[in-house]
Design a protein around this motif. Structure first.
Motif, PDB file in Angstrom:
ATOM      1  N   GLU A 140       0.919  -7.618  -2.831  1.00 13.77           N
ATOM      2  CA  GLU A 140       0.185  -7.591  -4.100  1.00 13.77           C
ATOM      3  C   GLU A 140       1.131  -7.813  -5.293  1.00 13.77           C
ATOM      4  O   GLU A 140       2.186  -7.199  -5.390  1.00 13.77           O
ATOM      5  CB  GLU A 140      -0.536  -6.258  -4.256  1.00 13.77           C
ATOM      6  CG  GLU A 140      -1.337  -6.098  -5.530  1.00 13.77           C
ATOM      7  CD  GLU A 140      -2.439  -7.128  -5.658  1.00 13.77           C
ATOM      8  OE1 GLU A 140      -2.421  -7.863  -6.667  1.00 13.77           O
ATOM      9  OE2 GLU A 140      -3.289  -7.193  -4.757  1.00 13.77           O
ATOM     10  N   LYS A 141       0.695  -8.690  -6.219  1.00 16.74           N
ATOM     11  CA  LYS A 141       1.494  -8.988  -7.407  1.00 16.74           C
ATOM     12  C   LYS A 141       1.063  -8.205  -8.635  1.00 16.74           C
ATOM     13  O   LYS A 141       1.849  -8.046  -9.580  1.00 16.74           O
ATOM     14  CB  LYS A 141       1.394 -10.487  -7.731  1.00 16.74           C
ATOM     15  CG  LYS A 141       2.052 -11.408  -6.738  1.00 16.74           C
ATOM     16  CD  LYS A 141       1.935 -12.860  -7.223  1.00 16.74           C
ATOM     17  CE  LYS A 141       2.656 -13.809  -6.295  1.00 16.74           C
ATOM     18  NZ  LYS A 141       2.563 -15.216  -6.778  1.00 16.74           N
ATOM     19  N   ASP A 142      -0.173  -7.742  -8.667  1.00 15.67           N
ATOM     20  CA  ASP A 142      -0.727  -7.110  -9.863  1.00 15.67           C
ATOM     21  C   ASP A 142      -0.127  -5.710 -10.032  1.00 15.67           C
ATOM     22  O   ASP A 142      -0.472  -4.772  -9.303  1.00 15.67           O
ATOM     23  CB  ASP A 142      -2.250  -7.034  -9.744  1.00 15.67           C
ATOM     24  CG  ASP A 142      -2.925  -6.597 -11.036  1.00 15.67           C
ATOM     25  OD1 ASP A 142      -2.333  -5.792 -11.785  1.00 15.67           O
ATOM     26  OD2 ASP A 142      -4.062  -7.044 -11.288  1.00 15.67           O
TER      27      ASP A 142
ATOM     28  N   ARG B 295       8.874  -5.849  -8.440  1.00 19.34           N
ATOM     29  CA  ARG B 295       7.935  -6.553  -7.548  1.00 19.34           C
ATOM     30  C   ARG B 295       7.860  -8.044  -7.852  1.00 19.34           C
ATOM     31  O   ARG B 295       7.805  -8.872  -6.934  1.00 19.34           O
ATOM     32  CB  ARG B 295       6.530  -5.927  -7.662  1.00 19.34           C
ATOM     33  CG  ARG B 295       5.391  -6.801  -7.103  1.00 19.34           C
ATOM     34  CD  ARG B 295       5.571  -7.136  -5.645  1.00 19.34           C
ATOM     35  NE  ARG B 295       4.665  -8.137  -5.160  1.00 19.34           N
ATOM     36  CZ  ARG B 295       4.869  -9.449  -5.173  1.00 19.34           C
ATOM     37  NH1 ARG B 295       5.980  -9.940  -5.708  1.00 19.34           N
ATOM     38  NH2 ARG B 295       3.999 -10.295  -4.665  1.00 19.34           N
ATOM     39  N   ASN B 296       7.834  -8.427  -9.090  1.00 21.49           N
ATOM     40  CA  ASN B 296       7.677  -9.839  -9.449  1.00 21.49           C
ATOM     41  C   ASN B 296       9.000 -10.531  -9.768  1.00 21.49           C
ATOM     42  O   ASN B 296       9.018 -11.601 -10.374  1.00 21.49           O
ATOM     43  CB  ASN B 296       6.695  -9.968 -10.615  1.00 21.49           C
ATOM     44  CG  ASN B 296       5.276  -9.595 -10.200  1.00 21.49           C
ATOM     45  OD1 ASN B 296       4.890  -9.798  -9.047  1.00 21.49           O
ATOM     46  ND2 ASN B 296       4.511  -9.045 -11.118  1.00 21.49           N
TER      47      ASN B 296
ATOM     48  N   GLN C 125      -7.649  -1.624  -1.518  1.00 19.46           N
ATOM     49  CA  GLN C 125      -7.975  -3.024  -1.254  1.00 19.46           C
ATOM     50  C   GLN C 125      -7.073  -3.939  -2.091  1.00 19.46           C
ATOM     51  O   GLN C 125      -7.414  -4.330  -3.207  1.00 19.46           O
ATOM     52  CB  GLN C 125      -9.456  -3.281  -1.550  1.00 19.46           C
ATOM     53  CG  GLN C 125     -10.378  -2.475  -0.646  1.00 19.46           C
ATOM     54  CD  GLN C 125     -11.842  -2.608  -1.006  1.00 19.46           C
ATOM     55  OE1 GLN C 125     -12.187  -2.821  -2.159  1.00 19.46           O
ATOM     56  NE2 GLN C 125     -12.703  -2.478  -0.008  1.00 19.46           N
ATOM     57  N   ILE C 126      -5.901  -4.210  -1.540  1.00 20.69           N
ATOM     58  CA  ILE C 126      -4.954  -5.119  -2.182  1.00 20.69           C
ATOM     59  C   ILE C 126      -4.401  -6.064  -1.124  1.00 20.69           C
ATOM     60  O   ILE C 126      -4.529  -5.823   0.082  1.00 20.69           O
ATOM     61  CB  ILE C 126      -3.789  -4.380  -2.870  1.00 20.69           C
ATOM     62  CG1 ILE C 126      -2.986  -3.570  -1.839  1.00 20.69           C
ATOM     63  CG2 ILE C 126      -4.286  -3.507  -4.006  1.00 20.69           C
ATOM     64  CD1 ILE C 126      -1.687  -3.013  -2.371  1.00 20.69           C
ATOM     65  N   ARG C 127      -3.762  -7.123  -1.576  1.00 17.74           N
ATOM     66  CA  ARG C 127      -3.077  -8.021  -0.656  1.00 17.74           C
ATOM     67  C   ARG C 127      -1.795  -7.361  -0.143  1.00 17.74           C
ATOM     68  O   ARG C 127      -1.262  -6.455  -0.774  1.00 17.74           O
ATOM     69  CB  ARG C 127      -2.737  -9.332  -1.372  1.00 17.74           C
ATOM     70  CG  ARG C 127      -3.961 -10.167  -1.750  1.00 17.74           C
ATOM     71  CD  ARG C 127      -3.589 -11.307  -2.668  1.00 17.74           C
ATOM     72  NE  ARG C 127      -3.139 -10.818  -3.974  1.00 17.74           N
ATOM     73  CZ  ARG C 127      -2.743 -11.606  -4.962  1.00 17.74           C
ATOM     74  NH1 ARG C 127      -2.731 -12.921  -4.805  1.00 17.74           N
ATOM     75  NH2 ARG C 127      -2.350 -11.096  -6.115  1.00 17.74           N
TER      76      ARG C 127
ATOM     77  N   LYS D 297      -2.480  -2.721 -10.553  1.00 14.06           N
ATOM     78  CA  LYS D 297      -3.102  -2.226  -9.313  1.00 14.06           C
ATOM     79  C   LYS D 297      -2.129  -1.342  -8.540  1.00 14.06           C
ATOM     80  O   LYS D 297      -2.523  -0.314  -7.987  1.00 14.06           O
ATOM     81  CB  LYS D 297      -3.554  -3.400  -8.438  1.00 14.06           C
ATOM     82  CG  LYS D 297      -4.759  -4.159  -8.965  1.00 14.06           C
ATOM     83  CD  LYS D 297      -5.164  -5.260  -7.988  1.00 14.06           C
ATOM     84  CE  LYS D 297      -6.380  -6.014  -8.493  1.00 14.06           C
ATOM     85  NZ  LYS D 297      -6.772  -7.111  -7.558  1.00 14.06           N
ATOM     86  N   LEU D 298      -0.872  -1.760  -8.499  1.00 21.28           N
ATOM     87  CA  LEU D 298       0.124  -0.969  -7.783  1.00 21.28           C
ATOM     88  C   LEU D 298       0.333   0.387  -8.454  1.00 21.28           C
ATOM     89  O   LEU D 298       0.463   1.410  -7.767  1.00 21.28           O
ATOM     90  CB  LEU D 298       1.443  -1.737  -7.697  1.00 21.28           C
ATOM     91  CG  LEU D 298       1.397  -3.045  -6.896  1.00 21.28           C
ATOM     92  CD1 LEU D 298       2.768  -3.722  -6.904  1.00 21.28           C
ATOM     93  CD2 LEU D 298       0.942  -2.803  -5.467  1.00 21.28           C
TER      94      LEU D 298
ATOM     95  N   ARG E  70       0.845  -1.198   0.000  1.00 17.83           N
ATOM     96  CA  ARG E  70       0.000   0.000   0.000  1.00 17.83           C
ATOM     97  C   ARG E  70       0.879   1.247   0.000  1.00 17.83           C
ATOM     98  O   ARG E  70       0.404   2.350  -0.280  1.00 17.83           O
ATOM     99  CB  ARG E  70      -0.935   0.022   1.210  1.00 17.83           C
ATOM    100  CG  ARG E  70      -2.014  -1.039   1.205  1.00 17.83           C
ATOM    101  CD  ARG E  70      -3.087  -0.752   2.257  1.00 17.83           C
ATOM    102  NE  ARG E  70      -2.534  -0.528   3.574  1.00 17.83           N
ATOM    103  CZ  ARG E  70      -2.206  -1.488   4.440  1.00 17.83           C
ATOM    104  NH1 ARG E  70      -2.360  -2.758   4.103  1.00 17.83           N
ATOM    105  NH2 ARG E  70      -1.711  -1.197   5.633  1.00 17.83           N
TER     106      ARG E  70
END
Length: 306
Positions: A276-278, A86-87, A271-273, A281-282, A36
């Motif tokens: 978050e991997k997406d 991130r990934n 609202q993310i994990r 969304k980030l 976040r």
């Protein structure tokens, strides 16, 4: 579309550049929140783009990671690291966990190392004495937060300690004592700024202002006192963290309503994990932070001049 093309498209409108040398009186407080924190990165880049570089920066957890990049005056650097890598298994995930000495799912050694396409952290600017940076970490022996400043030779270890998650990571040792995430004891460290005489305090949240956590102390304490059986003070504090967080948010609301602090928070719930991997969304969260800050700039400038 290849992964490299996707990353290029995500980053093409986030330039890497240096902030001005302007110093803004006051303190900026940076809440944690794992990925976040992309929201906060958008806010901080917007502030730097508008020559707002606070004299004092106090960051906890992801806020400490973002804060050190803010003090370094490197616009876009945090976002480029998190969106580009991130990934990458060397940075986040089970491979990072297996390869790090602290057994952490986020490899901070990688994030602070030599990264292709990302400029090195400007340590000289961080250490030049013009601005103060505080990283908050929690001492496992005492259960209390400790506030480490940028005069320390082991500053990077302090930042890593601040952002080292409980349960999933081994602690970072500083002066032979174990430390974990500063948010275990002080998730929004605005009181430190108040207690140190700051009159202008800006808080950058990673949760919307209405967010509260439903606490369950008994259940959590049953877990923490077993997990951290050797650290009874810490296990109690960790079990209480949700209740304390809600009280902190309530107190922050009151101070904001009185005009004593200025708060920038997500204009809609994020609202993310946690990890978050997406990437889309980030990026969306980053842009939300940038635009929220841009929209509120006139009010912020009025507060700082008041």
């Amino acid at each position: 579309m290849t992964e490299n093309n996707k990353i290029f498209n995500l980053l093409k409108d986030i330039p890497l550049k240096d902030a001005s040398d302007t110093i803004t009186p006051g303190a900026i407080i940076l809440e944690g929140g794992a990925f976040r924190g992309l929201y906060q990165e958008g806010v901080l880049d917007c502030l730097m783009d508008n020559d707002i570089n606070f004299k004092t920066t106090i960051g906890v957890s992801a806020g400490a990671l973002n804060g050190i990049n803010y003090v370094s005056g490197q616009i876009g650097r945090s976002a480029h690291i998190n969106l580009r890598y991130r990934n990458d298994g060397r940075y986040v995930g089970i491979n990072a966990f297996l390869k790090t000495k602290r057994k952490s799912f986020i490899n901070l050694d990688f994030a602070f190392g030599k990264l292709p396409n990302v400029p090195d952290l400007n340590i000289d600017r961080i250490k030049d004495g013009k601005r103060e940076f505080i990283a908050v970490a929690t001492n496992l022996v005492t259960g209390k937060a400790r506030y480490f400043d940028n005069n320390r030779e082991d500053l990077m270890d302090c930042v890593k300690a601040s952002a080292t998650l409980p349960y999933f990571s081994k602690p970072v040792y500083i002066e032979d004592e174990p430390y974990l995430d500063g948010g275990c004891d002080d998730r929004i460290p605005f009181k430190y700024a108040i207690n140190n005489g700051h009159k202008k305090i800006v808080v950058i949240r990673t949760r919307d202002k209405s967010f509260r956590i439903k606490p369950n102390f008994d259940r959590r304490y049953g877990i923490t006192k077993r997990w951290y059986a050797n650290y009874p003070h810490f296990s109690y504090i960790l079990a209480r963290t949700d209740e304390d967080y809600n009280l902190t948010c309530d107190e922050l609301d009151k101070l904001e309503n009185k005009g004593d602090v200025f708060v920038i928070a997500p204009s809609k719930p994020i609202q993310i994990r946690m990890l978050e991997k997406d990437l889309s969304k980030l990026k969306e969260i980053y842009m939300l932070g940038y635009n929220d800050c841009k929209n509120i700039l006139p009010e912020l400038k009025a507060y700082l001049k008041k």
